[in-house]
Motif scaffolding. Structure first.
Motif, mmCIF file in Angstrom:
data_model
loop_
_atom_site.group_PDB
_atom_site.id
_atom_site.type_symbol
_atom_site.label_atom_id
_atom_site.label_comp_id
_atom_site.label_asym_id
_atom_site.label_seq_id
_atom_site.Cartn_x
_atom_site.Cartn_y
_atom_site.Cartn_z
ATOM 1 N N GLN B 6 0.881 -1.159 0.000
ATOM 2 C CA GLN B 6 0.000 0.000 0.000
ATOM 3 C C GLN B 6 0.925 1.218 0.000
ATOM 4 O O GLN B 6 1.486 1.557 1.040
ATOM 5 N N PRO B 7 1.094 1.843 -1.134
ATOM 6 C CA PRO B 7 2.128 2.875 -1.253
ATOM 7 C C PRO B 7 1.829 4.161 -0.498
ATOM 8 O O PRO B 7 2.755 4.923 -0.203
ATOM 9 N N ASP B 8 0.588 4.392 -0.178
ATOM 10 C CA ASP B 8 0.213 5.629 0.513
ATOM 11 C C ASP B 8 0.029 5.357 1.992
ATOM 12 O O ASP B 8 -0.883 4.648 2.384
ATOM 13 N N ILE B 9 0.899 5.931 2.811
ATOM 14 C CA ILE B 9 0.797 5.729 4.254
ATOM 15 C C ILE B 9 -0.337 6.552 4.827
ATOM 16 O O ILE B 9 -1.061 6.113 5.717
ATOM 17 N N HIS B 10 -0.490 7.765 4.293
ATOM 18 C CA HIS B 10 -1.456 8.700 4.844
ATOM 19 C C HIS B 10 -2.072 9.492 3.687
ATOM 20 O O HIS B 10 -1.340 9.992 2.829
ATOM 21 N N ILE B 11 -3.393 9.580 3.677
ATOM 22 C CA ILE B 11 -4.099 10.360 2.667
ATOM 23 C C ILE B 11 -5.103 11.267 3.351
ATOM 24 O O ILE B 11 -5.788 10.833 4.301
ATOM 25 N N LEU B 21 -7.751 4.424 -2.844
ATOM 26 C CA LEU B 21 -6.631 3.883 -2.073
ATOM 27 C C LEU B 21 -5.991 2.775 -2.889
ATOM 28 O O LEU B 21 -6.680 1.858 -3.343
ATOM 29 N N ARG B 22 -4.686 2.837 -2.994
ATOM 30 C CA ARG B 22 -3.986 1.911 -3.872
ATOM 31 C C ARG B 22 -3.512 0.663 -3.126
ATOM 32 O O ARG B 22 -3.124 0.731 -1.957
ATOM 33 N N ASN B 75 -7.434 -1.669 -6.198
ATOM 34 C CA ASN B 75 -7.616 -0.344 -5.599
ATOM 35 C C ASN B 75 -9.027 -0.149 -5.081
ATOM 36 O O ASN B 75 -10.004 -0.558 -5.711
ATOM 37 N N THR B 106 -3.229 2.232 5.062
ATOM 38 C CA THR B 106 -3.315 3.641 4.668
ATOM 39 C C THR B 106 -4.243 4.344 5.640
ATOM 40 O O THR B 106 -5.391 3.921 5.820
#
Lengths: 115, 112
Positions: B6-11, B21-22, B75, B106
């Motif tokens: 999951q490349p995004d830690i925080h969105i 969310l990826r 996703n 994420t």
């Protein structure tokens, strides 16, 4: 889905002591698992709780530290032994129901703080 | 070995905005894919799952996810985010009657 309860929901324990966490399911299930979620981290599998036989542990987890019982198809316990502050985590059980074993449903978790 | 990224830690998104969310996975066979949500102080709730068939799956709370085999992705999307969607989201891959492998999660923050 499955209704899963865990006891205790949270606890604060002293270093060197042990805590037993209970996981109760409202129906018979084939698969039961125990996970650990360290603060701010994802979930890591501790072991698979096998009914009628010893649990199967993942690399890095040993039976002496995390003994597991599974006396029947609706209940399991995880003991965290000789605790240290590094054991402070959320411990979650999950189940795979008969007929839907590929899907795992999670209990609410036990939040453990070791001082 | 299977793995999930999951490349995004925080969105952070504004309330009413769309969300994606990826999740990328690595697995040798056809995977079982899941999205779970964890609200503060709560356990994990299953949002949706993909085993086979239609690659666009609908879940609870208005979420959907699309399985793209060519991109090894799964996703999660929602057209309009609500403040109550603020939580940690985990993508996971399974292999039948085995334990799941989780992504790092994420954290979603929703701005008013």
């Amino acid at each position: 889905s499955a209704v899963i309860s865990q006891k205790p929901s949270r606890d604060i324990c002293q270093r060197g002591t042990s805590l037993t966490i209970q996981c109760q399911v409202d129906s018979q299930v084939t698969m039961m698992f125990w996970y650990r979620q360290q603060p701010g981290q994802s979930l890591t599998l501790i072991a698979t709780a096998n009914q009628g036989s010893e649990a199967t542990y993942e690399s890095g987890f040993v039976i002496d530290k995390f003994p597991i019982s599974r006396p029947n198809l609706t209940f399991s316990t995880l003991t965290v032994s000789n605790m240290s502050p590094e054991d402070s985590s959320i411990y979650l059980c999950s189940v795979g129901k008969t007929g839907d074993q590929e899907t795992q449903y999670f209990g609410p978790g036990t939040r453990l703080l070791v001082l | 070995a299977q793995s999930v990224t999951q490349p995004d830690i925080h969105i952070t998104v504004s309330e009413g905005a769309s969300l994606e969310l990826r999740c990328n996975y690595s697995y040798g066979a056809t995977p079982y894919l899941f999205w779970y949500v964890q609200s503060p102080g709560q356990g994990l709730q299953l949002l949706l799952k993909y085993f086979s068939g239609d690659t666009l799956v609908q879940g609870i709370k208005g979420f959907e996810a699309e399985f793209k085999r060519s991109q090894s992705s799964f996703n999660l999307r929602k057209p309009s985010v609500h403040w109550s969607d603020a939580a940690e989201y985990f993508c996971a891959v399974g292999a039948g009657r085995r334990a799941l492998t989780f992504g790092s999660g994420t954290r979603l923050q929703v701005q008013p």
